[in-house]
Design a protein around this motif. Sequence first.
Motif, PDB file in Angstrom:
ATOM      1  N   THR A 166       0.823  -1.214   0.000  1.00 52.79           N
ATOM      2  CA  THR A 166       0.000   0.000   0.000  1.00 52.79           C
ATOM      3  C   THR A 166       0.856   1.264   0.000  1.00 52.79           C
ATOM      4  O   THR A 166       0.404   2.316  -0.458  1.00 52.79           O
ATOM      5  N   ALA A 167       2.089   1.154   0.518  1.00 56.07           N
ATOM      6  CA  ALA A 167       2.990   2.314   0.527  1.00 56.07           C
ATOM      7  C   ALA A 167       3.784   2.444  -0.764  1.00 56.07           C
ATOM      8  O   ALA A 167       4.438   3.466  -0.992  1.00 56.07           O
ATOM      9  N   GLN A 168       3.736   1.408  -1.606  1.00 52.96           N
ATOM     10  CA  GLN A 168       4.520   1.429  -2.840  1.00 52.96           C
ATOM     11  C   GLN A 168       4.131   2.623  -3.696  1.00 52.96           C
ATOM     12  O   GLN A 168       2.952   2.947  -3.847  1.00 52.96           O
ATOM     13  N   ARG A 169       5.131   3.293  -4.212  1.00 57.89           N
ATOM     14  CA  ARG A 169       5.015   4.455  -5.100  1.00 57.89           C
ATOM     15  C   ARG A 169       4.507   5.710  -4.384  1.00 57.89           C
ATOM     16  O   ARG A 169       4.269   6.727  -5.014  1.00 57.89           O
ATOM     17  N   PHE A 246      14.164   0.717  -7.086  1.00 59.65           N
ATOM     18  CA  PHE A 246      13.872   1.937  -7.854  1.00 59.65           C
ATOM     19  C   PHE A 246      12.883   1.648  -8.967  1.00 59.65           C
ATOM     20  O   PHE A 246      11.866   2.342  -9.119  1.00 59.65           O
ATOM     21  N   ARG A 247      13.148   0.615  -9.743  1.00 58.35           N
ATOM     22  CA  ARG A 247      12.269   0.289 -10.870  1.00 58.35           C
ATOM     23  C   ARG A 247      10.890  -0.173 -10.416  1.00 58.35           C
ATOM     24  O   ARG A 247       9.902   0.017 -11.133  1.00 58.35           O
ATOM     25  N   ASP A 248      10.833  -0.800  -9.231  1.00 60.61           N
ATOM     26  CA  ASP A 248       9.544  -1.291  -8.730  1.00 60.61           C
ATOM     27  C   ASP A 248       8.754  -0.219  -7.985  1.00 60.61           C
ATOM     28  O   ASP A 248       7.636  -0.484  -7.527  1.00 60.61           O
ATOM     29  N   GLY A 249       9.328   0.964  -7.850  1.00 56.95           N
ATOM     30  CA  GLY A 249       8.631   2.027  -7.137  1.00 56.95           C
ATOM     31  C   GLY A 249       8.549   1.803  -5.645  1.00 56.95           C
ATOM     32  O   GLY A 249       7.623   2.296  -4.982  1.00 56.95           O
ATOM     33  N   LYS A 250       9.533   1.092  -5.077  1.00 52.66           N
ATOM     34  CA  LYS A 250       9.543   0.861  -3.634  1.00 52.66           C
ATOM     35  C   LYS A 250      10.114   2.095  -2.932  1.00 52.66           C
ATOM     36  O   LYS A 250      11.263   2.476  -3.160  1.00 52.66           O
ATOM     37  N   ALA A 273       9.607   9.070 -10.799  1.00 51.18           N
ATOM     38  CA  ALA A 273      10.332   7.804 -10.760  1.00 51.18           C
ATOM     39  C   ALA A 273       9.538   6.742 -10.018  1.00 51.18           C
ATOM     40  O   ALA A 273       9.386   5.605 -10.486  1.00 51.18           O
ATOM     41  N   MET A 274       9.004   7.081  -8.849  1.00 54.58           N
ATOM     42  CA  MET A 274       8.277   6.094  -8.055  1.00 54.58           C
ATOM     43  C   MET A 274       6.961   5.689  -8.718  1.00 54.58           C
ATOM     44  O   MET A 274       6.473   4.576  -8.529  1.00 54.58           O
ATOM     45  N   LEU A 275       6.394   6.584  -9.516  1.00 56.07           N
ATOM     46  CA  LEU A 275       5.168   6.257 -10.241  1.00 56.07           C
ATOM     47  C   LEU A 275       5.445   5.505 -11.537  1.00 56.07           C
ATOM     48  O   LEU A 275       4.509   5.144 -12.264  1.00 56.07           O
ATOM     49  N   GLY A 276       6.737   5.283 -11.830  1.00 58.73           N
ATOM     50  CA  GLY A 276       7.093   4.505 -13.011  1.00 58.73           C
ATOM     51  C   GLY A 276       7.145   5.305 -14.291  1.00 58.73           C
ATOM     52  O   GLY A 276       7.298   4.736 -15.377  1.00 58.73           O
ATOM     53  N   ARG A 277       7.034   6.632 -14.177  1.00 60.67           N
ATOM     54  CA  ARG A 277       7.052   7.464 -15.387  1.00 60.67           C
ATOM     55  C   ARG A 277       8.474   7.783 -15.839  1.00 60.67           C
ATOM     56  O   ARG A 277       8.678   8.202 -16.984  1.00 60.67           O
ATOM     57  N   ALA A 278       9.446   7.587 -14.951  1.00 56.54           N
ATOM     58  CA  ALA A 278      10.841   7.895 -15.286  1.00 56.54           C
ATOM     59  C   ALA A 278      11.727   6.997 -14.441  1.00 56.54           C
ATOM     60  O   ALA A 278      12.315   7.450 -13.453  1.00 56.54           O
ATOM     61  N   ALA A 279      11.805   5.728 -14.807  1.00 59.73           N
ATOM     62  CA  ALA A 279      12.538   4.765 -13.973  1.00 59.73           C
ATOM     63  C   ALA A 279      13.463   3.887 -14.806  1.00 59.73           C
ATOM     64  O   ALA A 279      13.663   2.718 -14.500  1.00 59.73           O
TER      65      ALA A 279
END
Length: 339
Positions: A166-169, A246-250, A273-279
């Motif tokens: 639930t805390a991811q991203r 980083f890539r998983d948005g942790k 980055a955490m939302l996966g838009r720039a990772a």
Amino acid sequence: MSATILPLRPRHDAGPSLTPMLELCGGDLGEVNRVILDRMQSPVALIPELAGHLIAGGGKRLRPMLTLACARLLDYGGQRHHRLAASVEFIHTATLLHDDVVDGSDLRRGKSTANTIWGNPASVLVGDFLFSRSFELMVEDGSLRVLRILSGASAVIAEGEVAQLTAQRNVDTSEDRYLEIITAKTAVLFAAACQIAAVVAERPPAVEAALEAYGRNLGIAFQLVDDAIDYVSDAATMGKDAGDDFRDGKVTLPVILAFARGNDAERRFWRDAMLGRAAGDEELVHARQLLASSGAIADTLARARHYGTRAADALAGFPANPAKAALLEAVEFAISRAY
């Protein structure tokens, strides 16, 4: 139990390791491995095949060794701790199988993860099988106290994994909340592995509490170092892909600290980055630069050392012996993995 703070000093020789614990517990660990091999068997051939892939995959067996070393610390002379240490390892292995499915991981300990070989459904179901085996071993021990500790730890671990999901991203996750999450998903099993040794040795509540505190603080330190080395190490060293968090948005502690200290542009970067838009790889390089310049990695490791010192402090009331020395070196080993 009275205690004094024991500072953890850097080692200047070959470095701290788990070798003293391995030497101390070698015979007992052989018994634990025999229990593991026996209890992972099944007439359904896929179960021992998949479980064996991970169990024999080069793990340190740190958690069951903690049970064995704490039993040695207390001069326990029985054999109950062998099955219970195996139960601890089954809980840990089951959570790894489930974690790799949730994270979509490709590497574990330098090998392909079970889910990439056999698929997600098989990995989840074999993880459930190992959880069941762990509970069988708890029940066979016959102690309601042990059952309460290990079953409670299993429930908290699951809660911690869901909390992390639930805390991811979410870059607005606070440091306090993150410490709660890693305590649940990682440190609670370290704590339980140590605490049950006091139960089988029939020691008073103060001893249980001291060993629980040692394990819990060691587990927190261990996870904080993991958070840091995901950004500063490489796949060959870690046994998993560098930058996976980083890539998983942790949103781990280094990210929390860097985000809090960043300017508007840097905060936008972390949100994207955490939302996966720039990772991608270029963004990972930039993330590492921001983590270094903000002091986020250094401060994460400083916090890890703080919890390591608290773990060492929890053992202050025990007399000096090889088991205590091995447990203290395990703390230094947990911290030194980052250097």
